[in-house]
Design an enzyme around this catalytic site. Structure first.
Site, PDB file in Angstrom:
ATOM      1  CB  SER A 111       1.633  21.852  27.011  1.00 41.40           C
ATOM      2  OG  SER A 111       2.269  21.543  27.949  1.00 41.40           O
ATOM      3  CG  HIS A 136       6.230  20.459  25.999  1.00 37.85           C
ATOM      4  ND1 HIS A 136       6.557  22.332  25.859  1.00 37.85           N
ATOM      5  CD2 HIS A 136       4.957  20.842  27.054  1.00 37.85           C
ATOM      6  CE1 HIS A 136       5.514  22.471  26.964  1.00 37.85           C
ATOM      7  NE2 HIS A 136       5.420  22.260  26.900  1.00 37.85           N
TER       8      HIS A 136
END
Length: 207
Positions: A111, A136
């Site tokens: 992330s 993501h």
């Protein structure tokens, strides 16, 4: 990556930090291990990315720049991600300061951790052999009136678009490719991270 203004309850850091004793002309001096490594221009980004941690990392970068604006800074990353605004303060500082920031993934960079990993100086972004990288789209959560929820939804879409643009810039992938690949969690091994452009090479031994 969390867009939510709410902060997660973070696990406390280890109570015991190893100390290093050095002999000097004035006798012995003791440092905690992180302060000693900071003298070697090494910074650790570990755990959740949140405001307090981000402020400490920014302060360390600014200190090292003031000490020597020509020497590289080494940022070791082992992080599951965290709050976007906190991570962006680190990102902007990395781009702002004069020294190159070399990023090294150990363990995981997921992330926001992956975003900061790929934001290192070109040619100086590395993974250790068994580290993992995950990219993501931003996560968000908000409760309130319908109008406020709509405002926050528009804002998180703007943030998502900006982060995709930056990821495309640093990896060399097209914006469309980044948008497709971050639609869901995408995990990459160290070799896959090199192929994707998130890092430049894999470190197996010190030179």
């Amino acid at each position: 990556m969390s867009y939510s203004g709410e902060r997660d309850n973070l696990a406390p850091h280890m109570a015991l930090v190893p100390m290093v004793i050095e002999q000097t002309s004035r006798g012995e001096r003791s440092f905690d291990i992180y302060s000693r490594l900071l003298k070697e221009r090494v910074i650790f980004l570990t755990g959740q990315v949140e405001d307090h941690m981000a402020n400490l990392i920014v302060a360390q970068m600014l200190f090292l720049e003031a000490e020597n604006p020509e020497k590289d800074i080494y940022l070791y990353i082992n992080s599951p991600g965290g709050v976007i605004t906190a991570g962006m303060s680190i990102y902007d500082t990395m781009q702002f300061i004069k020294p190159d920031v070399s990023t090294i993934c150990m363990g995981q960079a997921a992330s926001m951790g992956a975003f900061l990993l790929t934001a290192g100086a070109k040619g100086k972004r590395f993974c250790l052999p068994n580290s993992r990288v995950m990219i993501h789209q931003p996560l968000g959560g908000y409760q309130g009136q319908a109008t406020d929820i709509e405002i926050h939804a528009r804002e998180i879409l703007k943030v998502k678009g900006r982060m995709n643009e930056l990821m495309a810039h640093h990896t060399g992938q097209s914006l469309e490719q980044i948008e497709r690949d971050t639609e869901r969690d995408r995990f990459l091994s160290a070799p896959e991270a090199v192929e994707y452009g998130l890092v430049d090479s894999i470190l197996t031994h010190r030179n």
